[in-house]
Design a protein around this motif. Structure first.
Motif, PDB file in Angstrom:
ATOM      1  N   TYR A   1     -34.237  13.698 -17.819  1.00  0.00           N
ATOM      2  CA  TYR A   1     -35.515  13.865 -17.108  1.00  0.00           C
ATOM      3  C   TYR A   1     -35.567  12.948 -15.886  1.00  0.00           C
ATOM      4  O   TYR A   1     -36.047  13.337 -14.819  1.00  0.00           O
ATOM      5  N   ASP A   2     -35.073  11.712 -16.054  1.00  0.00           N
ATOM      6  CA  ASP A   2     -35.079  10.766 -14.945  1.00  0.00           C
ATOM      7  C   ASP A   2     -34.107  11.202 -13.849  1.00  0.00           C
ATOM      8  O   ASP A   2     -34.403  11.069 -12.655  1.00  0.00           O
ATOM      9  N   VAL A   3     -32.940  11.712 -14.269  1.00  0.00           N
ATOM     10  CA  VAL A   3     -31.944  12.173 -13.300  1.00  0.00           C
ATOM     11  C   VAL A   3     -32.504  13.330 -12.473  1.00  0.00           C
ATOM     12  O   VAL A   3     -32.259  13.425 -11.267  1.00  0.00           O
ATOM     13  N   LEU A   4     -33.279  14.205 -13.126  1.00  0.00           N
ATOM     14  CA  LEU A   4     -33.812  15.395 -12.456  1.00  0.00           C
ATOM     15  C   LEU A   4     -35.250  15.202 -11.982  1.00  0.00           C
ATOM     16  O   LEU A   4     -35.983  16.166 -11.809  1.00  0.00           O
ATOM     17  N   SER A   5     -35.637  13.979 -11.773  1.00  0.00           N
ATOM     18  CA  SER A   5     -37.011  13.706 -11.370  1.00  0.00           C
ATOM     19  C   SER A   5     -37.255  14.165  -9.931  1.00  0.00           C
ATOM     20  O   SER A   5     -36.468  13.883  -9.020  1.00  0.00           O
ATOM     21  N   GLU A   6     -38.381  14.859  -9.725  1.00  0.00           N
ATOM     22  CA  GLU A   6     -38.744  15.296  -8.373  1.00  0.00           C
ATOM     23  C   GLU A   6     -39.145  14.117  -7.488  1.00  0.00           C
ATOM     24  O   GLU A   6     -39.238  14.259  -6.269  1.00  0.00           O
ATOM     25  N   ARG A   7     -39.386  12.975  -8.103  1.00  0.00           N
ATOM     26  CA  ARG A   7     -39.742  11.798  -7.322  1.00  0.00           C
ATOM     27  C   ARG A   7     -38.536  11.245  -6.563  1.00  0.00           C
ATOM     28  O   ARG A   7     -38.697  10.432  -5.661  1.00  0.00           O
ATOM     29  N   ASN A   8     -37.339  11.656  -6.977  1.00  0.00           N
ATOM     30  CA  ASN A   8     -36.126  11.194  -6.308  1.00  0.00           C
ATOM     31  C   ASN A   8     -35.824  12.140  -5.143  1.00  0.00           C
ATOM     32  O   ASN A   8     -35.405  13.278  -5.352  1.00  0.00           O
ATOM     33  N   PRO A   9     -36.030  11.705  -3.915  1.00  0.00           N
ATOM     34  CA  PRO A   9     -35.832  12.617  -2.774  1.00  0.00           C
ATOM     35  C   PRO A   9     -34.395  13.098  -2.631  1.00  0.00           C
ATOM     36  O   PRO A   9     -34.148  14.149  -2.037  1.00  0.00           O
ATOM     37  N   GLU A  10     -33.427  12.356  -3.192  1.00  0.00           N
ATOM     38  CA  GLU A  10     -32.027  12.742  -3.059  1.00  0.00           C
ATOM     39  C   GLU A  10     -31.704  14.027  -3.809  1.00  0.00           C
ATOM     40  O   GLU A  10     -30.802  14.769  -3.419  1.00  0.00           O
ATOM     41  N   VAL A  11     -32.422  14.276  -4.908  1.00  0.00           N
ATOM     42  CA  VAL A  11     -32.095  15.447  -5.729  1.00  0.00           C
ATOM     43  C   VAL A  11     -33.232  16.460  -5.760  1.00  0.00           C
ATOM     44  O   VAL A  11     -33.149  17.450  -6.486  1.00  0.00           O
ATOM     45  N   ARG A  12     -34.277  16.233  -4.984  1.00  0.00           N
ATOM     46  CA  ARG A  12     -35.453  17.092  -5.051  1.00  0.00           C
ATOM     47  C   ARG A  12     -35.110  18.555  -4.769  1.00  0.00           C
ATOM     48  O   ARG A  12     -35.603  19.471  -5.422  1.00  0.00           O
ATOM     49  N   GLU A  13     -34.216  18.780  -3.814  1.00  0.00           N
ATOM     50  CA  GLU A  13     -33.881  20.144  -3.421  1.00  0.00           C
ATOM     51  C   GLU A  13     -33.220  20.908  -4.556  1.00  0.00           C
ATOM     52  O   GLU A  13     -33.501  22.091  -4.768  1.00  0.00           O
ATOM     53  N   ILE A  14     -32.349  20.245  -5.313  1.00  0.00           N
ATOM     54  CA  ILE A  14     -31.674  20.938  -6.401  1.00  0.00           C
ATOM     55  C   ILE A  14     -32.551  21.026  -7.638  1.00  0.00           C
ATOM     56  O   ILE A  14     -32.494  21.985  -8.406  1.00  0.00           O
ATOM     57  N   VAL A  15     -33.418  20.020  -7.836  1.00  0.00           N
ATOM     58  CA  VAL A  15     -34.305  20.021  -8.997  1.00  0.00           C
ATOM     59  C   VAL A  15     -35.268  21.195  -8.937  1.00  0.00           C
ATOM     60  O   VAL A  15     -35.613  21.804  -9.961  1.00  0.00           O
ATOM     61  N   GLN A  16     -35.708  21.544  -7.746  1.00  0.00           N
ATOM     62  CA  GLN A  16     -36.644  22.656  -7.594  1.00  0.00           C
ATOM     63  C   GLN A  16     -36.038  23.988  -8.002  1.00  0.00           C
ATOM     64  O   GLN A  16     -36.756  24.955  -8.255  1.00  0.00           O
TER      65      GLN A  16
END
Length: 389
Positions: free
Chosen positions: A281-296
Motif C-alpha cells: 500500500y505504501d509503495v503504491l501510495s498516490e501521495r508519492n509523486p514518483e509513482v502516481r502515474e502508474i498507481v492510477q
C-alpha cells in the motif's frame, strides 16, 4: 508423580507453582497429565494444566492515579489493549504443528493444514476469493494491471497457483511470466533489487527459451516488443506476475509503465499482477509523486479475512480427510474462533474492527486447540479450549 515424570522431588514441587523445567517441558507435562489421569484427576484440572503449554499473551495493567490496589483497572485503549493485542497477534501467527497424539485422538490420517492442496478442489473459495480469482484471470486474458495485497498467510500465493493450474487444465493460451530474483529487496543495501533488465530477461526466457537477451537497452526493448507481438499474433496473451512486490524499487515500478505500453496497434501485449504484503500500500501510495502515474492505472485488491466463512473453510479442510467437522468441534467453537481473531481497535474518537482471521492464522489456532484437547482427552473442541489457546 515425581518418579512418573522423571523429576527430582524439588523439581516436582516447583511444578505446583507453575515452574516447568526448561528442557523437555512438553515430555514432562505429558507424563504428569498421564499420571494424574490414572489417579482420578478431573478434566477441569487437567485442562488448566495442559493449556498452560499454550499461554495467551497477557500484559500487566498498572493502576492509574485514584485507583486503590486490587481495584478494577479501567481499559486504556491507546496503550494496554493495543499492546496486548499485538502480543497476542504475534503469538497466533506462530506456526503450530499437529502432534501425533492429536492425530490419533481425533482420527486424522494427517494434518488437515499441511500439504493440503493437491488440486483446485482443495482450495477454499469464499465469495471474495472467487472475485480475486476472476480479477487475476481477467488481467491475464485482457492484459490488465492489478495488485493483490494481504497479510502473510492470507492466501495470495495460493490463488496465483490456482490461476496457473487453471490455465494448464483448461489449456488456455496464456503465458505466465515470473521474474526470479533470490533475496529481492528494495535496495542493494539489504539484498538484490528487481531491475527492469530482470523483467526483460524473464519475458525473453518465457517466450523464446535459449535466446540471449540483447545487450543494449534499445536492442533489448525492441527484442522484447517483437517477441510479445509474435506471441500475440499466435493467439497468446501474457501476464507478468511479481511476487513479494512490496519489495519493488521505485525505479522498477516506474519502468513497469513502459512494459505495459508495449502494443501491437491498439492491442496491449502484457498484463501485470503484483502480489505483496500490506507494505505494498505504501509503495503504491498516490501521495508519492514518483509513482502516481502508474498507481492510477492499477486496481488494488485487498485479501479479506475469512470471518463468517470460518466454518465452511474448516469443513472443507476436514472433509478432505474424511472427517466430519461436527465430530471434532462443538457448535460454540466457531464463534469462539472468531472472538479470538477479531477485535475492536480503539483510537482517537474512532473504533475500528480489526480481523486477523486469515487461513494461516486459523490453521495455527486450530492446531493449538487440537493439541490441547487431545492432551487432556477432550472428545471435542469447545469454546473454552479455543479461549484458552
Amino acid at each position: 508423580m515425581a518418579r512418573a515424570a522423571g523429576l527430582s522431588a524439588a523439581a516436582a514441587c516447583r511444578l505446583v507453582h507453575g515452574q516447568w523445567p526448561a528442557r523437555r517441558a512438553g515430555e514432562v507435562r505429558q507424563r504428569v497429565v498421564d499420571y494424574l489421569k490414572e489417579h482420578g484427576a478431573s478434566m477441569a484440572h487437567l485442562r488448566g494444566l495442559v493449556l498452560a503449554q499454550f499461554p495467551r499473551a497477557r500484559t500487566k495493567k498498572l493502576a492509574p492515579p485514584g485507583c486503590e490496589p486490587g481495584e478494577a483497572v479501567p481499559e486504556s485503549p491507546e496503550t494496554t489493549a493495543t499492546h496486548e493485542t499485538l502480543e497476542e497477534e504475534s503469538m497466533l501467527l506462530k506456526n503450530e504443528t499437529l502432534t501425533p497424539l492429536a492425530r490419533k485422538h481425533f482420527k486424522l490420517s494427517r494434518s488437515p493444514f499441511v500439504d493440503d492442496i493437491n488440486s483446485r478442489n482443495d482450495i477454499f473459495a469464499s465469495q471474495h476469493g472467487r472475485y480475486v480469482r476472476a480479477a487475476m484471470l481477467d488481467a491475464a486474458c485482457n492484459h490488465g494491471f492489478i495488485a493483490i495485497i494481504g497479510q502473510s498467510g492470507s492466501g495470495k500465493s495460493t490463488l496465483r497457483e490456482d490461476l496457473e493450474e487453471r490455465i494448464r487444465e483448461e489449456r488456455r493460451p496464456i503465458v505466465i511470466i515470473k521474474p526470479y530474483v533470490q533475496g529481492m529487496e528494495a535496495s542493494e543495501v539489504r539484498g538484490r533489487p528487481l531491475r527492469s533488465g530482470h523483467i526483460a530477461e524473464s519475458i525473453v526466457d518465457a517466450l523464446a527459451p535459449g535466446v540471449s537477451l540483447k545487450s543494449s537497452p534499445q536492442a533489448r526493448y525492441k527484442q522484447v516488443h517483437e517477441l510479445l507481438k509474435a506471441s500475440r499474433s499466435a493467439g497468446y496473451t501474457h501476464l507478468l506476475v511479481i511476487e513479494e512486490a512490496h519489495r519493488l524499487p521505485v525505479p522498477t515500478l516506474k519502468h513497469l509503465k513502459n512494459f505495459m505500453e508495449l502494443k501491437d496497434g491498439l492491442r496491449r501485449l502484457l498484463g501485470v499482477c503484483l502480489i505483496g504484503q500490506n507494505e505494498l500500500y505504501d509503495v503504491l501510495s498516490e501521495r508519492n509523486p514518483e509513482v502516481r502515474e502508474i498507481v492510477q492505472r492499477c486496481e488494488q485488491i485487498t485479501m479479506e479475512p475469512l470471518d463468517n466463512d470460518v466454518e465452511s473453510y474448516l469443513q472443507l479442510k476436514f472433509e478432505r480427510l474424511g472427517v466430519k467437522l461436527a465430530d471434532v468441534f462443538e457448535p460454540d467453537a466457531m464463534d469462539a474462533i472468531r472472538a479470538r481473531l477479531i477485535h475492536t481497535a480503539h483510537g482517537n474518537r474512532t473504533s475500528e474492527v480489526v480481523s486477523i482471521c486469515y487461513p494461516q492464522v486459523v490453521n495455527n489456532l486450530v492446531c493449538r486447540a487440537l493439541n490441547a484437547a487431545a492432551a487432556v482427552g477432550y472428545e471435542k473442541i469447545d469454546a473454552q479450549v479455543i479461549a484458552g489457546c
